[in-house]
Structures are given as C-alpha cells and as structure tokens.
Scaffold this active site. Structure first.
Site, PDB file in Angstrom:
ATOM      1  N   TYR A  77      12.083   4.769  10.822  1.00 14.97           N
ATOM      2  CA  TYR A  77      10.875   4.328  11.539  1.00 14.97           C
ATOM      3  C   TYR A  77      11.107   4.306  13.054  1.00 14.97           C
ATOM      4  O   TYR A  77      10.159   4.182  13.829  1.00 14.97           O
ATOM      5  CB  TYR A  77      10.405   2.938  11.077  1.00 14.97           C
ATOM      6  N   HIS A 110      16.844   4.681   0.909  1.00  8.99           N
ATOM      7  CA  HIS A 110      15.419   4.939   1.149  1.00  8.99           C
ATOM      8  C   HIS A 110      14.808   5.885   0.096  1.00  8.99           C
ATOM      9  O   HIS A 110      13.691   5.644  -0.373  1.00  8.99           O
ATOM     10  CB  HIS A 110      15.247   5.512   2.563  1.00  8.99           C
ATOM     11  N   ASP A 132      10.067  -5.726   6.971  1.00  8.73           N
ATOM     12  CA  ASP A 132      10.606  -4.527   6.327  1.00  8.73           C
ATOM     13  C   ASP A 132      10.561  -3.349   7.295  1.00  8.73           C
ATOM     14  O   ASP A 132       9.477  -2.877   7.653  1.00  8.73           O
ATOM     15  CB  ASP A 132       9.769  -4.182   5.083  1.00  8.73           C
TER      16      ASP A 132
HETATM   17  N1  LIG Z   1      10.221   2.859   1.077  1.00  5.84           N
HETATM   18  C1  LIG Z   1       9.373   3.778   1.465  1.00  5.84           C
HETATM   19  O1  LIG Z   1       9.577   4.986   1.265  1.00  5.84           O
HETATM   20  C2  LIG Z   1       8.126   3.354   2.182  1.00  5.84           C
HETATM   21  C3  LIG Z   1       7.103   4.295   2.404  1.00  5.84           C
HETATM   22  C4  LIG Z   1       5.943   3.864   3.067  1.00  5.84           C
HETATM   23  C5  LIG Z   1       5.864   2.541   3.477  1.00  5.84           C
HETATM   24  N2  LIG Z   1       6.896   1.652   3.266  1.00  5.84           N
HETATM   25  C6  LIG Z   1       6.835   0.250   3.726  1.00  5.84           C
HETATM   26  O2  LIG Z   1       5.663  -0.366   3.199  1.00  5.84           O
HETATM   27  C7  LIG Z   1       4.864  -0.859   4.275  1.00  5.84           C
HETATM   28  C8  LIG Z   1       3.397  -0.832   3.906  1.00  5.84           C
HETATM   29  O3  LIG Z   1       2.970   0.471   3.562  1.00  5.84           O
HETATM   30  P1  LIG Z   1       2.075   1.388   4.520  1.00  5.84           P
HETATM   31  O4  LIG Z   1       2.252   0.987   5.919  1.00  5.84           O
HETATM   32  O5  LIG Z   1       2.414   2.797   4.172  1.00  5.84           O
HETATM   33  O6  LIG Z   1       0.590   1.162   4.009  1.00  5.84           O
HETATM   34  P2  LIG Z   1      -0.382  -0.096   3.755  1.00  5.84           P
HETATM   35  O7  LIG Z   1       0.304  -1.372   4.108  1.00  5.84           O
HETATM   36  O8  LIG Z   1      -0.943   0.086   2.395  1.00  5.84           O
HETATM   37  O9  LIG Z   1      -1.589   0.172   4.749  1.00  5.84           O
HETATM   38  C9  LIG Z   1      -1.452   0.110   6.127  1.00  5.84           C
HETATM   39  C10 LIG Z   1      -2.772   0.577   6.748  1.00  5.84           C
HETATM   40  O10 LIG Z   1      -3.828  -0.324   6.394  1.00  5.84           O
HETATM   41  C11 LIG Z   1      -4.405  -0.887   7.568  1.00  5.84           C
HETATM   42  N3  LIG Z   1      -4.657  -2.303   7.255  1.00  5.84           N
HETATM   43  C12 LIG Z   1      -3.758  -3.292   7.063  1.00  5.84           C
HETATM   44  N4  LIG Z   1      -4.370  -4.448   6.764  1.00  5.84           N
HETATM   45  C13 LIG Z   1      -5.689  -4.198   6.753  1.00  5.84           C
HETATM   46  C14 LIG Z   1      -6.833  -4.994   6.519  1.00  5.84           C
HETATM   47  N5  LIG Z   1      -6.719  -6.290   6.230  1.00  5.84           N
HETATM   48  N6  LIG Z   1      -8.053  -4.407   6.588  1.00  5.84           N
HETATM   49  C15 LIG Z   1      -8.172  -3.092   6.876  1.00  5.84           C
HETATM   50  N7  LIG Z   1      -7.121  -2.275   7.108  1.00  5.84           N
HETATM   51  C16 LIG Z   1      -5.884  -2.820   7.049  1.00  5.84           C
HETATM   52  C17 LIG Z   1      -3.381  -0.694   8.669  1.00  5.84           C
HETATM   53  O11 LIG Z   1      -4.008  -0.508   9.936  1.00  5.84           O
HETATM   54  P3  LIG Z   1      -3.731  -1.492  11.218  1.00  5.84           P
HETATM   55  O12 LIG Z   1      -2.253  -1.468  11.483  1.00  5.84           O
HETATM   56  O13 LIG Z   1      -4.534  -0.890  12.299  1.00  5.84           O
HETATM   57  O14 LIG Z   1      -4.202  -2.864  10.792  1.00  5.84           O
HETATM   58  C18 LIG Z   1      -2.714   0.619   8.251  1.00  5.84           C
HETATM   59  O15 LIG Z   1      -3.505   1.712   8.669  1.00  5.84           O
HETATM   60  C19 LIG Z   1       5.256   0.056   5.427  1.00  5.84           C
HETATM   61  O16 LIG Z   1       4.862  -0.411   6.681  1.00  5.84           O
HETATM   62  C20 LIG Z   1       6.746   0.149   5.234  1.00  5.84           C
HETATM   63  O17 LIG Z   1       7.396  -1.017   5.719  1.00  5.84           O
HETATM   64  C21 LIG Z   1       8.012   2.056   2.611  1.00  5.84           C
END
Ligand SMILES: NC(=O)c1ccc[n+]([C@@H]2O[C@H](COP(=O)([O-])OP(=O)(O)OC[C@H]3O[C@@H](n4cnc5c(N)ncnc54)[C@H](OP(=O)(O)O)[C@@H]3O)[C@@H](O)[C@H]2O)c1
Length: 279
Positions: free
Chosen positions: A53, A115, A48
């Site tokens: 990004y 988005h 995704d």
């Molecule tokens: N549509 C939208 O508006 C929107 C908005 C935000 C996000 N998104 C999508 O959703 C995805 C996920 O959301 P997000 O990136 O905001 O947040 P998330 O997946 O909830 O959290 C990511 C954070 O958690 C850490 N992490 C991941 N796995 C872990 C584990 N097993 N143990 C400890 N820490 C862990 C990562 O650090 P490390 O990388 O250092 O492991 C990063 O800092 C995004 O990447 C994006 O593709 C979409």
C-alpha cells in the site's frame, strides 16, 4: 459484540478487535495520517495496512498522533501489515518484516500476514513467519487470500497455525465453505472489501433492511459481517464515514435479515481469484 472495542481471542497472539480501519489505496502522507488518527480518536483499535500500500510511514505517524490525542499506549492498539509477493521466501520475508517495522516506526507488529499464496513460495515464507513468531518478534502470524486447498497444504507443514485468514467477503461473495473450514481449524476469518468497495451500497434488499432499522446500508452490511463471525476492516478516508462505519454495536440483525443478506451471494469477486493472479 456490543462495543467498538470488543475483541476475539485468537488461537495465538493478543485479543483481536472485531472492527478495524483498512487503508488500501489511501495515499501516504496527510490523507492516511488523518484517517488513522481519526479512527483511533473515534475508538478503532485495529489498523490494517500492507507493504504494497506504500503508506506504512503515514500509518505510523497517524498511530503516533492518535495515541497522543487519546493517551492510549502502543499495547492498546492492534497493528497489521502484510508480506508482499515479491518479498516471499525465507530471508527476504524476514527482511521485509524489518522494513515494515522501520517504515511504521514500530518495534513489533501485532499481526503479520502472507498477502497472497504465491505458488512454490508461501511454505518457505510461512517458515520465516514462524521464526519471527517463535522469537517473539511479532504478536501473531496469519495468511490472506488463501483458499481451502492452500490452507490444507500449509497446515500439513506448519508448526504454528495461522491465527487469521483475511479474504474478500461481502454479500456477493459469502464464502460459507471457507468459513466452516476456518472454524473447524480455529482460524479467525477477516473480511476485506466488506462493502464490496462500494458496489453493494445500492442493493435494494439491504436498503429495505436499513430503512427499517434506521441505519445506513454500510452499517447493515458491516453488522452482517460481524454477526456471521467475520471480523472486518472497512476503508474510508472520510471522517464521517470512519465514524458511522463504527456505529454498528448498538443494534442487531434478526435471523431473517441475516439470511436475506446472505442469499444475495453470487460468488462474485471485485478482486482477483487467489487461484489465478499474476502479480
Ligand atoms: N488482503 C488483501 O488482499 C486485501 C485486498 C483489498 C483490501 N484489503 C484490506 O481491506 C480493506 C477494506 O477493503 P477495500 O478498501 O478494498 O474496500 P471496502 O472497505 O469494501 O470499500 C471501501 C470503499 O467504500 C467507500 N466507503 C467506505 N465507507 C462508506 C460508507 N459508509 N458509505 C459509502 N461509501 C463508503 C470508501 O470511500 P471513502 O474512502 O471515500 O469513504 C471506499 O471507496 C482495505 O482497505 C485493506 O486494508 C486487503
């Protein structure tokens, strides 16, 4: 869902993997290339990304490297990108889609999302996505960050229903009302920030469940997402976490644990409210 490659049949488009890799805030170049390649090698089939990004080029390279290492074909993978707010409108949305394809080095996306619901723009953007879909230029189309009222407005006008609504969702923002609406309308729910961007990882109630299950808090939260009918896309750039976040198909949570996690809801967001954003 019992296997990392298990999928959901969407209301249109090809089968959608329950788990994918998110790459928000992942730097383009080596970092994103390595994360995407690692995910594909581990067994993820969904990536995704989004134009905003600014890492679509690296994602494309990671996909090519992952395919080379695994022998997978393009059709084995599910690739999502998103239309940025500044590109909303009819012609500009089509041009933005073509630009994302070029950046990724792909001929077609499996899913393209609006988005954010930019006022007075998203209906026109949806017409453009419907055109791309009807022309067979994209596998499926959907939305992101849409509240119920945005969806009601869209559905009045739409000739193609969104396949997906991707929104913020985690134990502090459970979104049951939205989920019921999506279920009623055959739209698949996808959770972004499934780990609350790390904020939920020290929650004692979930820690206790994790200790009992011999799993990490992240694994418990991700399993809770899937078992409550939400596909999800956790982000990590660390190989060990990319791997461990996918090890959630060999156990299940009982009803008591599911309810205990859902009871942590505080209607609290880490991201903007789709009714009140200024970008
Ligand atoms: N549509 C939208 O508006 C929107 C908005 C935000 C996000 N998104 C999508 O959703 C995805 C996920 O959301 P997000 O990136 O905001 O947040 P998330 O997946 O909830 O959290 C990511 C954070 O958690 C850490 N992490 C991941 N796995 C872990 C584990 N097993 N143990 C400890 N820490 C862990 C990562 O650090 P490390 O990388 O250092 O492991 C990063 O800092 C995004 O990447 C994006 O593709 C979409």
């Amino acid at each position: 869902m019992k296997h990392l490659q298990d999928t959901i049949q969407l209301n249109h488009g090809k089968a959608f993997p329950w788990l994918g890799l998110g790459v928000f805030q992942v730097e383009d170049g080596d970092t994103v290339i390595a994360a995407v390649e690692e995910a594909i090698v581990v067994g993820y089939r969904h990536i995704d990304t989004a134009a905003i990004y600014q890492n679509e080029e690296g994602v494309g390279e990671g996909i090519r490297r992952g395919m080379k290492r695994t022998g997978l074909q393009r059709e084995d993978l599910f690739i999502t990108s998103k239309l940025w707010n500044a590109d909303q409108g009819y012609d500009s949305a089509i041009a933005a889609y073509e630009k994302s394809l070029k950046n990724l080095g792909l001929e077609k996306l499996d899913l393209y999302l609006i988005h954010w619901p930019v006022e007075n723009k998203y209906l026109e953007s949806w017409k453009a996505l419907e055109f791309l879909y009807n022309e067979g230029r994209v596998g499926a189309i959907g939305v992101s960050n849409f509240h119920i009222h945005h969806l009601e407005n869209l559905l009045k006008d739409a000739t193609v229903k969104p396949a997906i609504n991707q929104v913020e969702r985690h134990p502090r923002l459970v979104q049951n009302e939205l989920k019921s609406f999506l279920d009623k309308n055959g739209i698949q729910a996808v959770a972004w920030a499934p780990l609350m961007q790390g904020e939920i990882l020290h929650e004692p109630v979930i820690q206790a469940i994790a200790d009992r299950a011999g799993k990490s808090v992240a694994q418990i939260v991700l399993r809770w997402q899937l078992q409550s009918g939400w596909a999800t896309i956790p982000k990590s750039i660390q190989a060990k976490r990319i791997q461990s976040n996918a090890e959630i198909f060999d156990f299940s949570l009982n009803d008591t644990d599911m309810a205990a996690i859902s009871a942590l809801d505080q209607h609290r967001r880490v991201g903007p409210d789709p009714d009140n954003f200024d970008f």
